[in-house]
Design an enzyme around this catalytic site. Structure first.
Site, mmCIF file in Angstrom:
data_model
loop_
_atom_site.group_PDB
_atom_site.id
_atom_site.type_symbol
_atom_site.label_atom_id
_atom_site.label_comp_id
_atom_site.label_asym_id
_atom_site.label_seq_id
_atom_site.Cartn_x
_atom_site.Cartn_y
_atom_site.Cartn_z
ATOM 1 N N HIS A 49 0.837 -1.201 0.000
ATOM 2 C CA HIS A 49 0.000 0.000 0.000
ATOM 3 C C HIS A 49 0.871 1.250 0.000
ATOM 4 O O HIS A 49 0.938 1.967 -0.989
ATOM 5 C CB HIS A 49 -0.959 -0.020 1.187
ATOM 6 N N HIS A 71 -2.250 0.920 7.900
ATOM 7 C CA HIS A 71 -3.653 0.983 7.444
ATOM 8 C C HIS A 71 -4.310 -0.384 7.430
ATOM 9 O O HIS A 71 -5.307 -0.592 6.765
ATOM 10 C CB HIS A 71 -3.745 1.639 6.062
HETATM 11 FE FE1 FES Z 1 0.207 -0.976 4.850
HETATM 12 FE FE2 FES Z 1 -1.130 1.211 4.244
HETATM 13 S S1 FES Z 1 1.021 0.971 4.364
HETATM 14 S S2 FES Z 1 -1.911 -0.716 4.730
#
Ligand code: FES
Length: 121
Positions: A49, A71
């Site tokens: 992500h 997140h």
């Molecule tokens: Fe891992 Fe956003 S950096 S869920």
């Protein structure tokens, strides 16, 4: 390899110096797994992500990495790092492994490590 028990996690750098990676032994056979029961797997520790490290949240007995501390994306380590839930849209890059004389070797990456244009430079 014989010293690695289910649930153990070893951190190393691959494919480049500074590229955080973890190796673990799952309690089940895994896609791309090697060793006893095909349960030894390795992945980049950078969440796809936004690049937070997931290696601190590896639960080998459940076969998951995550939730990511940023997140909450969770990845399935038995299914090639498949995203189970969360905002990441790309699976966790898996390290291709091979076994020779009882030792485990990294031989390549399946997937692009977060933040890199390629895995060679
Ligand atoms: Fe891992 Fe956003 S950096 S869920």
């Amino acid at each position: 390899m014989d010293e690695l028990s289910v649930g153990d996690t070893v951190e190393f750098e691959y494919p480049l110096d500074g590229s955080g990676t973890f190796l673990t032994r799952l309690s089940e056979a895994a896609n791309g797994g090697v060793g006893p029961g095909d349960g030894i797997v390795a992945f980049s520790n950078l969440c796809t992500h936004m690049g937070c490290a997931v290696s601190g949240n590896v639960e080998s007995d459940r076969g998951v990495a995550g939730p990511c501390p940023c997140h909450y994306t969770t990845f399935d380590l038995a299914k090639g790092g498949l995203v189970i839930m969360g905002p990441a849209t790309t699976d966790l890059p898996q390290v291709r492994l091979d076994v020779e004389d009882g030792d485990v070797f990294a031989t390549g990456m399946a997937g692009l490590v977060h933040g890199r244009r390629n895995n060679l430079a």
